[in-house]
Design an enzyme around this catalytic site. Sequence first.
Site, short mmCIF file in Angstrom:
data_model
loop_
_atom_site.label_atom_id
_atom_site.label_comp_id
_atom_site.label_asym_id
_atom_site.label_seq_id
_atom_site.Cartn_x
_atom_site.Cartn_y
_atom_site.Cartn_z
CD GLN A 86 -3.02 0.00 4.32
OE1 GLN A 86 -3.43 -1.07 4.74
NE2 GLN A 86 -1.90 0.57 4.76
CB CYS A 115 1.14 -5.95 4.73
SG CYS A 115 0.46 -7.50 5.40
CG ASN A 213 2.63 1.82 12.65
OD1 ASN A 213 2.79 0.86 11.93
ND2 ASN A 213 1.77 1.82 13.65
#
Length: 490
Positions: A86, A115, A213
């Site tokens: 990633q 993020c 997730n």
Amino acid sequence: MTVNTPLCFRGKKILAPMVRVGTLPMRLLALDYGADIVYCEELIDIKMLQCKRVINEVLETVDFVAPNERVVFRTCEKERHHVVFQMGSADAERALAVAKLVESDVAGIDINMGCPKEYSTKGGMGAALLSDPDKIESILTTLVKGICKPVTCKIRILPSVEDTVNLVKRIEKTGIAAIAVHGRKKEERPQHPVHCDVIKAISEAVSIPVIANGGSHDFIKEYTDIETFQKATAASSVMIARAAMWNPSIFRKEGLFPLKEVMQDYIKYAVRYDNHYTNTKYCLCQMLREQLETTQGKKLHAAQSTQEICEAFEMADFYEETTAIFEAKKTSLETETQDEDDQMEDPDVIKMAVRFDKREYPPQITPKMYLLEWCRKEKHPQPVYETVQRPLDRLFCSVVTVAEQKYRSTLWDKSKKLAEQAAAIVCLRTLGVPEGKLCEGENHLINKRKREDRECLNNRDHGEDLSEPSHKKANFIAETSDMNVPKMPR
């Protein structure tokens, strides 16, 4: 010829990318416990482009090493068909350059688009990309067309379900292999409920695998909860972050291992792959959590090395045995390398086993300075240093050419500067010329500088205005000559 099966993202249990947690020991441990795919921590494209790929023969790893010699990304054969790299990127061409750099060592490439932390968003990366669909499309399309490995991305949900679904449909058209969805908005934190309904709407709207997730807080406490979360989101696969950080044996069908056993397994990988002790300590602290105030927790908190961490967990013998094996392997490889060096060695190079120890010389006086001074006196061209670095241990060796003759030390040094000083010593000793050591008595370079200092003071006493003192000029010339020496590309 072995044909690698492309990574499949359906029906998988996946270790999520986690900063400081998703390093090699945690990834390997998750695979041991049953994870199908493991993501590394987010690594920034600009930082990776400064790295060079190094085969570490002692650890049997592939290391991507920064200019300051820090290992930014380390991987090994055991995870090669399971690890997804990633990266954080806001530029399609940089992302492609990094992907090509690591492509042969990983199973897939992922772009972080979820993020919310400032270190990621301030460069237009992470969740900042969610507000720029054109850039998302550019990066993903460039990667899909430019590499052979599968490409994925990880996003957070947008303020509305409709906007989120529309974005994911646009992402699907880029040709990516799967999309991971953290079921929270960018401003939401782990304590906020995960939006299973939004992940489900995405799963039903696209044909590519959707990886759910964000279920650690509300759902995933043991292995059977993984399936519960998968059904609640209608996702193809489940990606686990914090539940795996607390106890990576969450991936075991048979149930969780006791935490002490898990931590010892983690430490074994940390020692085996020379993980930096601060990273090892951080990950162990995440596992201990409420037990940090116990005796063992306090010992871990006080540990300042991998050895001390091992001692805190009654693994001192394992540490000693493993490091002894590595030292023996390193010695063996160095011997093989030296034999190869000797076979390939230029017979015209004069060699000695010497090292430069600055404690043996006056301040600011070095063998290189003495050699340069001698060359000027004898009207030879200035010395030319060719320095190479050995991939095995990243040590340096330098060859200096003076008057068409080459000289080098047979001992390799930890820095380029030390290697060049050692080569200068070999040359000076061969020529029978003083090298400036304290034991040689009167030092003519020091005396020369003292004379120049006195001349400078006398000129000032007589009111003369000097734009630059003579001793400063001498210093500048010596330093410039050192800086301008041609170097062999490494």
